[in-house]
Scaffold this motif. Sequence first.
Motif, PDB file in Angstrom:
ATOM      1  N   THR A  67      15.229   4.775   3.331  1.00  0.00           N
ATOM      2  CA  THR A  67      16.117   3.966   2.386  1.00  0.00           C
ATOM      3  C   THR A  67      17.196   4.039   1.521  1.00  0.00           C
ATOM      4  O   THR A  67      17.067   4.603   0.887  1.00  0.00           O
ATOM      5  CB  THR A  67      14.739   3.199   1.859  1.00  0.00           C
ATOM      6  OG1 THR A  67      14.391   4.848   0.891  1.00  0.00           O
ATOM      7  CG2 THR A  67      13.494   2.768   3.198  1.00  0.00           C
ATOM      8  N   GLN A 106       5.306   4.869   3.394  1.00  0.00           N
ATOM      9  CA  GLN A 106       6.636   4.080   3.291  1.00  0.00           C
ATOM     10  C   GLN A 106       6.502   3.881   4.145  1.00  0.00           C
ATOM     11  O   GLN A 106       6.838   2.801   4.972  1.00  0.00           O
ATOM     12  CB  GLN A 106       7.781   5.243   3.553  1.00  0.00           C
ATOM     13  CG  GLN A 106       8.266   5.932   1.977  1.00  0.00           C
ATOM     14  CD  GLN A 106       8.682   5.025   1.222  1.00  0.00           C
ATOM     15  OE1 GLN A 106      10.138   4.203   2.416  1.00  0.00           O
ATOM     16  NE2 GLN A 106       9.313   4.908   0.283  1.00  0.00           N
ATOM     17  N   ASP A 107       6.086   4.518   5.390  1.00  0.00           N
ATOM     18  CA  ASP A 107       5.434   4.310   7.079  1.00  0.00           C
ATOM     19  C   ASP A 107       4.558   2.997   7.047  1.00  0.00           C
ATOM     20  O   ASP A 107       4.987   1.387   7.691  1.00  0.00           O
ATOM     21  CB  ASP A 107       5.464   5.284   7.803  1.00  0.00           C
ATOM     22  CG  ASP A 107       5.660   5.929   8.407  1.00  0.00           C
ATOM     23  OD1 ASP A 107       6.942   5.685   8.175  1.00  0.00           O
ATOM     24  OD2 ASP A 107       4.805   7.031   9.207  1.00  0.00           O
ATOM     25  N   TYR A 110       7.045  -0.145   5.404  1.00  0.00           N
ATOM     26  CA  TYR A 110       7.905  -0.780   6.521  1.00  0.00           C
ATOM     27  C   TYR A 110       7.816  -1.099   8.077  1.00  0.00           C
ATOM     28  O   TYR A 110       8.147  -1.869   8.878  1.00  0.00           O
ATOM     29  CB  TYR A 110       8.954   0.196   6.511  1.00  0.00           C
ATOM     30  CG  TYR A 110      10.088   0.119   5.254  1.00  0.00           C
ATOM     31  CD1 TYR A 110      11.072  -1.059   5.022  1.00  0.00           C
ATOM     32  CD2 TYR A 110       9.676   0.875   4.559  1.00  0.00           C
ATOM     33  CE1 TYR A 110      11.583  -0.600   3.678  1.00  0.00           C
ATOM     34  CE2 TYR A 110      10.367   0.879   3.181  1.00  0.00           C
ATOM     35  CZ  TYR A 110      11.159  -0.068   2.954  1.00  0.00           C
ATOM     36  OH  TYR A 110      12.921  -0.503   1.666  1.00  0.00           O
ATOM     37  N   ARG A 117       8.140  -4.679  13.093  1.00  0.00           N
ATOM     38  CA  ARG A 117       7.672  -3.771  12.114  1.00  0.00           C
ATOM     39  C   ARG A 117       9.781  -3.955  10.954  1.00  0.00           C
ATOM     40  O   ARG A 117      10.476  -4.456  11.633  1.00  0.00           O
ATOM     41  CB  ARG A 117       8.584  -3.061  13.345  1.00  0.00           C
ATOM     42  CG  ARG A 117       7.282  -2.188  13.838  1.00  0.00           C
ATOM     43  CD  ARG A 117       6.812  -1.300  15.099  1.00  0.00           C
ATOM     44  NE  ARG A 117       7.706  -0.046  14.468  1.00  0.00           N
ATOM     45  CZ  ARG A 117       6.685   1.006  15.300  1.00  0.00           C
ATOM     46  NH1 ARG A 117       5.408   0.384  14.867  1.00  0.00           N
ATOM     47  NH2 ARG A 117       7.385   2.165  14.831  1.00  0.00           N
ATOM     48  N   ASP A 118      10.061  -3.312  10.486  1.00  0.00           N
ATOM     49  CA  ASP A 118      11.369  -3.311   9.635  1.00  0.00           C
ATOM     50  C   ASP A 118      12.267  -2.630  10.793  1.00  0.00           C
ATOM     51  O   ASP A 118      12.019  -1.594  10.882  1.00  0.00           O
ATOM     52  CB  ASP A 118      11.347  -2.177   8.439  1.00  0.00           C
ATOM     53  CG  ASP A 118      12.818  -2.941   7.726  1.00  0.00           C
ATOM     54  OD1 ASP A 118      12.342  -3.593   6.542  1.00  0.00           O
ATOM     55  OD2 ASP A 118      13.747  -1.866   7.726  1.00  0.00           O
ATOM     56  N   TYR A 121      14.715   0.219   8.627  1.00  0.00           N
ATOM     57  CA  TYR A 121      14.180   1.088   9.001  1.00  0.00           C
ATOM     58  C   TYR A 121      13.797   2.413  10.083  1.00  0.00           C
ATOM     59  O   TYR A 121      13.668   3.382  10.301  1.00  0.00           O
ATOM     60  CB  TYR A 121      12.606   1.317   7.688  1.00  0.00           C
ATOM     61  CG  TYR A 121      11.750   2.645   7.346  1.00  0.00           C
ATOM     62  CD1 TYR A 121      12.008   2.600   6.126  1.00  0.00           C
ATOM     63  CD2 TYR A 121      10.321   1.976   8.378  1.00  0.00           C
ATOM     64  CE1 TYR A 121      11.425   3.563   5.675  1.00  0.00           C
ATOM     65  CE2 TYR A 121      10.150   3.426   8.014  1.00  0.00           C
ATOM     66  CZ  TYR A 121       9.914   4.394   6.854  1.00  0.00           C
ATOM     67  OH  TYR A 121       9.209   5.358   6.307  1.00  0.00           O
ATOM     68  N   ASP A 122      13.182   1.033  11.309  1.00  0.00           N
ATOM     69  CA  ASP A 122      12.468   2.346  12.015  1.00  0.00           C
ATOM     70  C   ASP A 122      13.933   2.007  12.908  1.00  0.00           C
ATOM     71  O   ASP A 122      13.605   3.518  14.142  1.00  0.00           O
ATOM     72  CB  ASP A 122      11.983   0.390  13.197  1.00  0.00           C
ATOM     73  CG  ASP A 122      10.717   1.423  14.212  1.00  0.00           C
ATOM     74  OD1 ASP A 122      11.030   2.068  14.247  1.00  0.00           O
ATOM     75  OD2 ASP A 122      10.356   0.130  14.675  1.00  0.00           O
ATOM     76  N   ARG A 125      13.826   5.455  10.894  1.00  0.00           N
ATOM     77  CA  ARG A 125      12.767   6.429  11.501  1.00  0.00           C
ATOM     78  C   ARG A 125      12.864   7.519  12.853  1.00  0.00           C
ATOM     79  O   ARG A 125      12.350   8.417  13.058  1.00  0.00           O
ATOM     80  CB  ARG A 125      11.821   5.724  11.211  1.00  0.00           C
ATOM     81  CG  ARG A 125      10.022   6.897  11.035  1.00  0.00           C
ATOM     82  CD  ARG A 125       9.511   7.052   9.770  1.00  0.00           C
ATOM     83  NE  ARG A 125       8.464   7.658   9.792  1.00  0.00           N
ATOM     84  CZ  ARG A 125       8.317   8.982  10.129  1.00  0.00           C
ATOM     85  NH1 ARG A 125       8.782  10.042  11.269  1.00  0.00           N
ATOM     86  NH2 ARG A 125       7.238   9.217   9.775  1.00  0.00           N
ATOM     87  N   THR A 239       9.450   1.791  -2.655  1.00  0.00           N
ATOM     88  CA  THR A 239      10.246   0.888  -1.523  1.00  0.00           C
ATOM     89  C   THR A 239      10.316  -0.803  -1.352  1.00  0.00           C
ATOM     90  O   THR A 239      11.038  -1.171  -0.781  1.00  0.00           O
ATOM     91  CB  THR A 239       8.513   0.734  -0.006  1.00  0.00           C
ATOM     92  OG1 THR A 239       7.612  -0.313  -0.682  1.00  0.00           O
ATOM     93  CG2 THR A 239       8.078   1.754   0.017  1.00  0.00           C
ATOM     94  N   TYR A 241      13.120  -3.126  -2.706  1.00  0.00           N
ATOM     95  CA  TYR A 241      14.630  -3.722  -2.244  1.00  0.00           C
ATOM     96  C   TYR A 241      14.954  -5.018  -2.812  1.00  0.00           C
ATOM     97  O   TYR A 241      14.354  -5.726  -2.390  1.00  0.00           O
ATOM     98  CB  TYR A 241      15.307  -3.155  -1.136  1.00  0.00           C
ATOM     99  CG  TYR A 241      14.640  -4.292  -0.095  1.00  0.00           C
ATOM    100  CD1 TYR A 241      15.360  -5.176   0.439  1.00  0.00           C
ATOM    101  CD2 TYR A 241      13.145  -3.484   0.643  1.00  0.00           C
ATOM    102  CE1 TYR A 241      14.359  -5.993   1.752  1.00  0.00           C
ATOM    103  CE2 TYR A 241      13.079  -4.138   2.178  1.00  0.00           C
ATOM    104  CZ  TYR A 241      13.809  -5.475   2.345  1.00  0.00           C
ATOM    105  OH  TYR A 241      12.960  -5.999   3.321  1.00  0.00           O
ATOM    106  N   ARG A 259      21.319  -3.452   1.679  1.00  0.00           N
ATOM    107  CA  ARG A 259      20.134  -3.905   1.093  1.00  0.00           C
ATOM    108  C   ARG A 259      20.051  -2.878   0.178  1.00  0.00           C
ATOM    109  O   ARG A 259      20.980  -1.742  -0.033  1.00  0.00           O
ATOM    110  CB  ARG A 259      18.893  -3.371   2.533  1.00  0.00           C
ATOM    111  CG  ARG A 259      18.007  -3.022   1.816  1.00  0.00           C
ATOM    112  CD  ARG A 259      16.367  -3.240   2.972  1.00  0.00           C
ATOM    113  NE  ARG A 259      16.361  -2.260   3.766  1.00  0.00           N
ATOM    114  CZ  ARG A 259      15.937  -2.478   4.987  1.00  0.00           C
ATOM    115  NH1 ARG A 259      14.848  -3.560   4.900  1.00  0.00           N
ATOM    116  NH2 ARG A 259      15.168  -1.557   6.110  1.00  0.00           N
TER     117      ARG A 259
END
Length: 339
Positions: A67, A106-107, A110, A117-118, A121-122, A125, A239, A241, A259
Amino acid sequence: MGYIMSQESFDAMLDELSSTYRIWAPVNKVGEGRHTDTDVVRYDFVSWVKEIEWEKKSDYAFKEILTPLSQTLFFFTEDEVKEANRDVKDVLVFLRSCDMHALKRQDDIYLHNGKERDYFYDQMRQHVHFVLMGCSHSYQECFCVDMGSNQTKDGYVFSFDIIDGNIHSDVKDETFNNVFKKYAGQEKDVTPQYVTENDVHVTIPNEIPLSIYKSDMWDEYKTRCIGCGRCNFVCPTCTCYTMQDIYYTDNGKVGERRRVCASCMVDGYTNVAGGGQYRRDQGERMRFKVLHKVYDHRQRFGYDMCVGCGRCTNVCPEYISMAAAINKLNKTVEELKNE
Ligand code: SF4
Ligand code: SF4
């Protein structure tokens, strides 16, 4: 499988791995600290063992790889949207046990905090893999033992400890065994180093009565905290934003959406349409932050958000201690119970 090798061999291995991975690790930035002639340890891409800051705790967390402080998500024109390009090369992230536990938080937020699911981020990740750095001793303000984040047993591809000048690694991901076999001088069972005792201790209350919201325990922070938000920016588990649209033209129809990292301690964070503001003073903001770290997350996911890394305390210009705030919370809850 465990391996021991010299730093020179590890460098040669990193060189080979760098054709597949970028390597992101804590680096000591000389003269870039907050005060004159001071250093800061923050993450950057590295090529060699000597660039990795092994002795000091990093001042900033690993999370910026997942992020970034400011991330362009997409570009827009009057009739078209284009997703921003991303560097899709896989990354090996060197981090300590508390940060491995922070990754789980964080998981949570997000990826597992609702139906969706974001997406952004996904995407990142899936390209990030973790190398566990052992801790041979506790650092200033750490309280990882009380938070249960002092040891990590899985989730990393291999571990990294420097002992007597050699690298000791416990390889968890079998795909790395071949490259370790090629460069390691010795195969041996390895357990990553972890601390079992900190100087700082916290006691977290199990149940917190609603009356804590009206407690005068938060008043101290009204004047003491200056709302700089540093505590949030260094925290591996924060986390939040906000969104920014940057327009390239006067007509406001061509630009990019970013973001951008946000802080619950900074004025304006809770502003809403119509001029409302949910938490107006620093006491209320500190109350929100502390309860979020050691109560709210537990209600949602079953364990606390804070991993006890102590970075927020290290960075605070007003010497506000997270551990002291948690212990003060516990004491106040005990007093409220007896009322
Ligand atoms: S000690 Fe502070 S910086 Fe570290 S996880 Fe807890 S709240 Fe975040
Ligand atoms: S770093 Fe300290 S002064 Fe700054 S917002 Fe956080 S608690 Fe307040």
